[in-house]
Design an enzyme around this catalytic site. Structure first.
Site, PDB file in Angstrom:
ATOM      1  N   HIS A  46      62.229  46.777  57.212  1.00  0.00           N
ATOM      2  CA  HIS A  46      61.124  45.835  57.100  1.00  0.00           C
ATOM      3  C   HIS A  46      61.678  44.572  56.451  1.00  0.00           C
ATOM      4  O   HIS A  46      62.800  44.567  55.939  1.00  0.00           O
ATOM      5  CB  HIS A  46      60.016  46.427  56.246  1.00  0.00           C
ATOM      6  CG  HIS A  46      59.189  47.442  56.958  1.00  0.00           C
ATOM      7  ND1 HIS A  46      58.034  47.948  56.414  1.00  0.00           N
ATOM      8  CD2 HIS A  46      59.322  48.041  58.162  1.00  0.00           C
ATOM      9  CE1 HIS A  46      57.492  48.820  57.250  1.00  0.00           C
ATOM     10  NE2 HIS A  46      58.260  48.897  58.317  1.00  0.00           N
ATOM     11  N   GLU A  48      61.073  43.052  53.609  1.00  0.00           N
ATOM     12  CA  GLU A  48      61.420  43.201  52.200  1.00  0.00           C
ATOM     13  C   GLU A  48      62.696  44.032  52.036  1.00  0.00           C
ATOM     14  O   GLU A  48      63.578  43.696  51.232  1.00  0.00           O
ATOM     15  CB  GLU A  48      60.273  43.867  51.423  1.00  0.00           C
ATOM     16  CG  GLU A  48      58.979  43.107  51.465  1.00  0.00           C
ATOM     17  CD  GLU A  48      58.052  43.506  52.615  1.00  0.00           C
ATOM     18  OE1 GLU A  48      56.844  43.293  52.478  1.00  0.00           O
ATOM     19  OE2 GLU A  48      58.535  44.026  53.649  1.00  0.00           O
ATOM     20  N   SER A  73      51.611  41.530  53.208  1.00  0.00           N
ATOM     21  CA  SER A  73      51.384  42.517  52.162  1.00  0.00           C
ATOM     22  C   SER A  73      52.334  43.710  52.335  1.00  0.00           C
ATOM     23  O   SER A  73      52.436  44.262  53.422  1.00  0.00           O
ATOM     24  CB  SER A  73      49.916  42.970  52.241  1.00  0.00           C
ATOM     25  OG  SER A  73      49.597  43.835  51.194  1.00  0.00           O
ATOM     26  N   CYS A  75      54.066  47.263  52.616  1.00  0.00           N
ATOM     27  CA  CYS A  75      53.666  48.632  52.950  1.00  0.00           C
ATOM     28  C   CYS A  75      54.066  49.576  51.812  1.00  0.00           C
ATOM     29  O   CYS A  75      54.694  49.164  50.832  1.00  0.00           O
ATOM     30  CB  CYS A  75      54.319  49.055  54.262  1.00  0.00           C
ATOM     31  SG  CYS A  75      56.099  49.379  54.091  1.00  0.00           S
ATOM     32  N   CYS A  78      57.995  49.619  51.196  1.00  0.00           N
ATOM     33  CA  CYS A  78      58.483  48.427  50.508  1.00  0.00           C
ATOM     34  C   CYS A  78      57.943  48.355  49.082  1.00  0.00           C
ATOM     35  O   CYS A  78      58.662  47.969  48.156  1.00  0.00           O
ATOM     36  CB  CYS A  78      58.124  47.178  51.313  1.00  0.00           C
ATOM     37  SG  CYS A  78      58.933  47.164  52.933  1.00  0.00           S
TER      38      CYS A  78
END
Length: 141
Positions: A46, A48, A73, A75, A78
């Site tokens: 992802h 991040e 936002s 998950c 992350c």
């Protein structure tokens, strides 16, 4: 956030999911990344996670003085990583298209600020409308 948005656009231009992130320590970007699940056939990259991976192995003290910027936002995966490394500040581009684990982060003492950035919202809404199966795969549905 501008640099995180650039990373999201890079992912989109590569055929990936438009989520970008940067890790900042003492006002310097030390890691940048974007969602690369499609591009690298990765189960975990992802935005991040990519930014943290690209920052490399760092002492705990660096994470504890850093800010993570992300266009969406975070998950549960992350957010767990943010907690694991003790990153105290997270700046979120938007949470209208996806509400991650912000409440968990806040409960654990992380300062979370959501900007509702219109460019982030528009980019994700367009992507989700055009790629619903890929989006659902990315968030584990």
């Amino acid at each position: 956030m501008t640099e995180a948005i650039k990373e999201a656009k890079k992912s989109l231009s590569e055929g990936g999911i438009p989520i970008g992130s940067v890790l900042v320590h003492k006002k310097q970007i030390i890691g940048r990344g974007h969602n690369q699940r499609v591009q690298l056939k990765s189960a975990i990259l992802h935005g991040e996670m990519s930014a943290l991976e690209n920052a490399g192995r760092l002492p705990a003290s660096v994470y504890k003085e850093s800010v993570l910027y992300t266009t969406l936002s975070p998950c549960i995966m992350c957010s767990g990583t943010i907690l694991l490394y003790g990153i105290p500040h997270v700046r979120v581009g938007e949470n209208r298209t996806f509400l991650g684990e912000e409440s968990l982060l806040r409960e654990r003492g992380v300062d979370v600020e959501v900007q509702q950035n219109l460019e982030c919202i528009s980019m994700m809404r367009t992507f989700i409308a055009n790629n619903p199966e890929l989006w659902n795969e990315d968030i584990g549905e």
